[in-house]
Design an enzyme around this catalytic site. Sequence first.
Site, PDB file in Angstrom:
ATOM      1  N   PHE A  34     -25.661 -31.234 101.986  1.00  0.00           N
ATOM      2  CA  PHE A  34     -26.458 -30.621 103.268  1.00  0.00           C
ATOM      3  C   PHE A  34     -25.895 -29.404 103.397  1.00  0.00           C
ATOM      4  O   PHE A  34     -25.457 -29.036 104.837  1.00  0.00           O
ATOM      5  CB  PHE A  34     -26.285 -31.644 104.577  1.00  0.00           C
ATOM      6  CG  PHE A  34     -26.418 -32.959 104.316  1.00  0.00           C
ATOM      7  CD1 PHE A  34     -27.608 -33.475 103.590  1.00  0.00           C
ATOM      8  CD2 PHE A  34     -25.383 -33.808 104.346  1.00  0.00           C
ATOM      9  CE1 PHE A  34     -27.848 -34.916 103.742  1.00  0.00           C
ATOM     10  CE2 PHE A  34     -25.576 -35.250 104.154  1.00  0.00           C
ATOM     11  CZ  PHE A  34     -26.779 -35.633 103.756  1.00  0.00           C
ATOM     12  N   HIS A  35     -25.662 -28.344 102.505  1.00  0.00           N
ATOM     13  CA  HIS A  35     -25.224 -26.963 102.688  1.00  0.00           C
ATOM     14  C   HIS A  35     -26.341 -26.075 102.253  1.00  0.00           C
ATOM     15  O   HIS A  35     -26.091 -25.054 101.465  1.00  0.00           O
ATOM     16  CB  HIS A  35     -24.159 -26.665 101.912  1.00  0.00           C
ATOM     17  CG  HIS A  35     -22.910 -27.821 102.291  1.00  0.00           C
ATOM     18  ND1 HIS A  35     -21.700 -27.918 101.558  1.00  0.00           N
ATOM     19  CD2 HIS A  35     -22.629 -28.468 103.409  1.00  0.00           C
ATOM     20  CE1 HIS A  35     -20.982 -28.896 102.148  1.00  0.00           C
ATOM     21  NE2 HIS A  35     -21.453 -29.205 103.178  1.00  0.00           N
ATOM     22  N   PRO A  36     -27.324 -26.114 102.738  1.00  0.00           N
ATOM     23  CA  PRO A  36     -28.597 -25.024 102.211  1.00  0.00           C
ATOM     24  C   PRO A  36     -27.987 -23.414 102.942  1.00  0.00           C
ATOM     25  O   PRO A  36     -27.859 -23.363 104.094  1.00  0.00           O
ATOM     26  CB  PRO A  36     -29.923 -25.321 102.718  1.00  0.00           C
ATOM     27  CG  PRO A  36     -29.490 -26.354 104.065  1.00  0.00           C
ATOM     28  CD  PRO A  36     -28.301 -27.120 103.583  1.00  0.00           C
TER      29      PRO A  36
END
Length: 543
Positions: free
Chosen positions: A479-481
């Site tokens: 969850f690190h875009p």
Amino acid sequence: MNPIQTETPAEDIGPFDYIIVGAGTAGCALANRLSANPSVSVLLLEAGESDNYIWTKIPVGYLYCMGNPRTDWGFKTAPADGLNGRSLNYPRGRILGGCSSINGMIYMRGQAADYEHWRQLGNENWGWDDVLPYFKKSEDHYAGGDDMHGSGGEWRVEEQRLSWDILDKFRAACIAAGIPAIDDFNRGNNEGVGYFQVNQRRGWRWSSSKAFLAPARGRKNLTVLTGATAQKIVLTDLKVDGLQFHHHNRVALAGCRGEVILCSGAIGTPQLLQLSGIGAPELLQSNGIAVRHNLPGVGQNLQDHLQIRTIYKVKNVRTLNDFAHKLTGKIRIGLEYFLNRSGPMSMAPSQLGAFVKSDPAMATPDLQYHVQPLSLPAFGEPLHSFSAFTASVCNLRPHSRGTVQITSADPFAKPHIAPHYLSAEADRLVAAKAIRLTRNIVRQAPLAEHVTDEFLPGADIQSDEELAAKAGDISTTIFHPVGTAKMGNDSQAVVSDRLKVHGISGLRVADASVMPTITSGNTNSPTLMIAEKAADFITRERH
């Protein structure tokens, strides 16, 4: 405490000096900083609703927020060849506080080298010594302030309130494997193994909404509208005049005499730019949108951390799996939290971390471990019935690059998100090395006596090709875009090093999309730092 102002707007409201799109980590901080000047008016728009929701307060509530339309946009990625045709759920916060209201709460800055690289790419004032004061400015570190940490700020950082023998044994195994112990990952060099620090206050989640927006709610010059979905930036020639948005079943227009600042994240920000006619002409025209400004880098350069979820069965040591399926265990877990604000309900999704090198020749660690005293088939599903732990490992600096592209002129249509995980051969090689390194840690004496089976990926999988293929089966996003409106001056850059959109007057971006390259670790607090710098840029330029 005064309630958030949510009055229904007229067809045409404003004008405002500043319009902030997105009340997530960056947006809440920016609203606080800008509205501190009583002579300016600020409008903060959030598509989601209030964070007055129990599962955004209890740390373990992330389990009930991701995939929940009350709190999550509900995106999915396109099927990826590198994941053997799989698509992934892609949670993004749709609530006051944004992702900081539903994320893993881990406080992580990244490495000094990350920011030195940004500076070397031509982004002035973004080196480690430049950004460190902005991390410290908002920080309230449990151990107090020093040359690397701040105290008294809004962003509370605490130690975790838990104890697990299996995690201590994994830590000891890392040390036996030559990985140094570390008690603070946030001093510029995060190499080592230790427990993560978290954004919590006395066992409660501490979000950007609580930290920054709540103290500013009573300011008369700040208007916050929830349930407000941005539709397009209103331009006259190449100058911003305002913002059109949908609010409570009507279309509204907010005039702007200063700046519109996009804080919608690596998915929402490029989507809104494209909807507004700013982006690659071919994409805009194919969706029936008139080209207002040719900026081909919008939606390009998507980077993310992909975690390989290795799972090991164990014996003679407790894991959360052993408690979760028993009524007595569930009662114990509940009592521990409600009496002491500790235990499994206070847990961040990952508790123990390690930063290591996939190759000794590396200057800095390129792998991050997130270790949990539990295992499950997939996120959101029940825990396994057997005793096990998970050691997820991700490539911190992937070579693979993806895209975010609109699929329609309808602002409510979800964009096409294609991270292209493991599309670069270098990333597949690192994946294989990461699994081998994990096996080396697990076979160390402090842990080996408890391990009974390599459940995933499976001990029979040995070659680089097999390991990389299996990584495609067992990996998921962490969850690190970032990176889809990157900072710089090359042909793919979207904003300048002062975060102004190239070629457009009165438009700035302040969120994770401006990162030219992803930071080496969790990205929430670097996003907050970006907002702090943006506020400083804007304030100085006003004077």
